[in-house]
Motif scaffolding. Structure first.
Motif, mmCIF file in Angstrom:
data_model
loop_
_atom_site.group_PDB
_atom_site.id
_atom_site.type_symbol
_atom_site.label_atom_id
_atom_site.label_comp_id
_atom_site.label_asym_id
_atom_site.label_seq_id
_atom_site.Cartn_x
_atom_site.Cartn_y
_atom_site.Cartn_z
ATOM 1 N N MET A 86 0.829 -1.191 0.000
ATOM 2 C CA MET A 86 0.000 0.000 0.000
ATOM 3 C C MET A 86 0.869 1.247 0.000
ATOM 4 S SD MET A 86 -3.240 0.764 0.301
ATOM 5 C CE MET A 86 -4.210 2.141 0.661
ATOM 6 N N MET A 87 1.966 1.193 0.759
ATOM 7 C CA MET A 87 2.865 2.330 0.870
ATOM 8 C C MET A 87 3.536 2.623 -0.463
ATOM 9 S SD MET A 87 3.903 4.227 3.453
ATOM 10 C CE MET A 87 5.180 4.398 4.640
ATOM 11 N N MET A 88 3.866 1.572 -1.241
ATOM 12 C CA MET A 88 4.553 1.741 -2.514
ATOM 13 C C MET A 88 3.651 2.396 -3.551
ATOM 14 S SD MET A 88 7.527 0.977 -2.317
ATOM 15 C CE MET A 88 8.773 -0.050 -2.969
ATOM 16 N N MET A 89 2.363 2.191 -3.485
ATOM 17 C CA MET A 89 1.445 2.783 -4.453
ATOM 18 C C MET A 89 1.222 4.264 -4.162
ATOM 19 S SD MET A 89 -1.288 -0.250 -5.047
ATOM 20 C CE MET A 89 -1.865 0.356 -6.610
ATOM 21 N N ALA A 90 1.329 4.668 -2.920
ATOM 22 C CA ALA A 90 1.119 6.065 -2.548
ATOM 23 C C ALA A 90 2.333 6.928 -2.903
ATOM 24 C CB ALA A 90 0.822 6.169 -1.062
ATOM 25 N N MET A 91 3.498 6.315 -2.999
ATOM 26 C CA MET A 91 4.739 7.049 -3.267
ATOM 27 C C MET A 91 4.714 7.764 -4.623
ATOM 28 S SD MET A 91 7.267 7.766 -1.556
ATOM 29 C CE MET A 91 8.702 7.064 -0.829
ATOM 30 N N PRO A 92 4.333 7.110 -5.730
ATOM 31 C CA PRO A 92 4.296 7.817 -7.013
ATOM 32 C C PRO A 92 3.300 8.985 -7.017
ATOM 33 C CG PRO A 92 4.266 5.455 -7.395
ATOM 34 C CD PRO A 92 4.128 5.676 -5.916
ATOM 35 N N LYS A 93 2.179 8.807 -6.331
ATOM 36 C CA LYS A 93 1.208 9.899 -6.244
ATOM 37 C C LYS A 93 1.791 11.074 -5.466
ATOM 38 C CE LYS A 93 -2.975 7.144 -6.578
ATOM 39 N NZ LYS A 93 -4.198 6.702 -5.931
ATOM 40 N N LEU A 94 2.507 10.795 -4.399
ATOM 41 C CA LEU A 94 3.135 11.840 -3.590
ATOM 42 C C LEU A 94 4.185 12.593 -4.404
ATOM 43 C CD1 LEU A 94 3.415 13.186 -0.813
ATOM 44 C CD2 LEU A 94 5.129 11.452 -0.256
#
Length: 110
Positions: free
Chosen positions: A1-9
Motif C-alpha cells: 500500500m505504501m509503494m502505491m502512494a509514493m508515485p502519487k506523492l
C-alpha cells in the motif's frame, strides 16, 4: 500500500514545485513590465521641446566637452523629443537618438 502512494506523492510534489516556479516567474515578469512602464518617460516623444535644455544639461554635465555635447544633444532632442537617462550610454531607450548617425557613420547624439 505504501509503494502505491509514493508515485502519487512524488507527482503532487512535482506539480506543487511547478506551480511555485510559475508564480515566481509571473512576479518577475510583472516587475519587468513595471520597469518598462517607468522607463517610458525616456522613450521617443517623451519630452516637450521646452524640456530639452534641462535634459541636455543633465546629460552633458559630466563631460569635458560640454559645449559640443550641449549643441548636439539639443539638436538630437529637438528631432527625437527624448534624451536617454544618465550621463553616457543608455541610448537604446531612445531609438531615434541612438540611430541618428554622422556622415562618417559615427553617433550624432551624445
Amino acid at each position: 500500500m505504501m509503494m502505491m502512494a509514493m508515485p502519487k506523492l512524488i507527482c503532487i510534489l512535482l506539480l506543487a514545485l511547478l506551480g511555485i516556479s510559475m508564480a515566481a516567474e509571473t512576479q518577475v515578469m510583472a516587475k519587468e513590465a513595471q520597469y518598462h512602464l517607468d522607463s517610458g518617460r525616456y522613450g521617443p516623444g517623451s519630452l516637450k521641446s521646452s524640456q530639452c535644455p534641462s535634459q541636455c544639461t543633465r546629460r552633458c554635465s559630466q563631460t569635458q566637452y560640454h559645449k559640443p555635447c550641449m549643441f548636439f544633444c539639443q539638436k538630437c532632442c529637438a528631432k527625437c523629443l527624448c534624451v536617454p537617462p544618465g550621463y553616457y550610454g543608455n541610448k537604446a531607450v531612445c531609438p531615434c537618438y541612438n540611430n541618428w548617425k554622422t556622415k562618417r557613420g559615427g553617433p550624432k547624439c551624445p
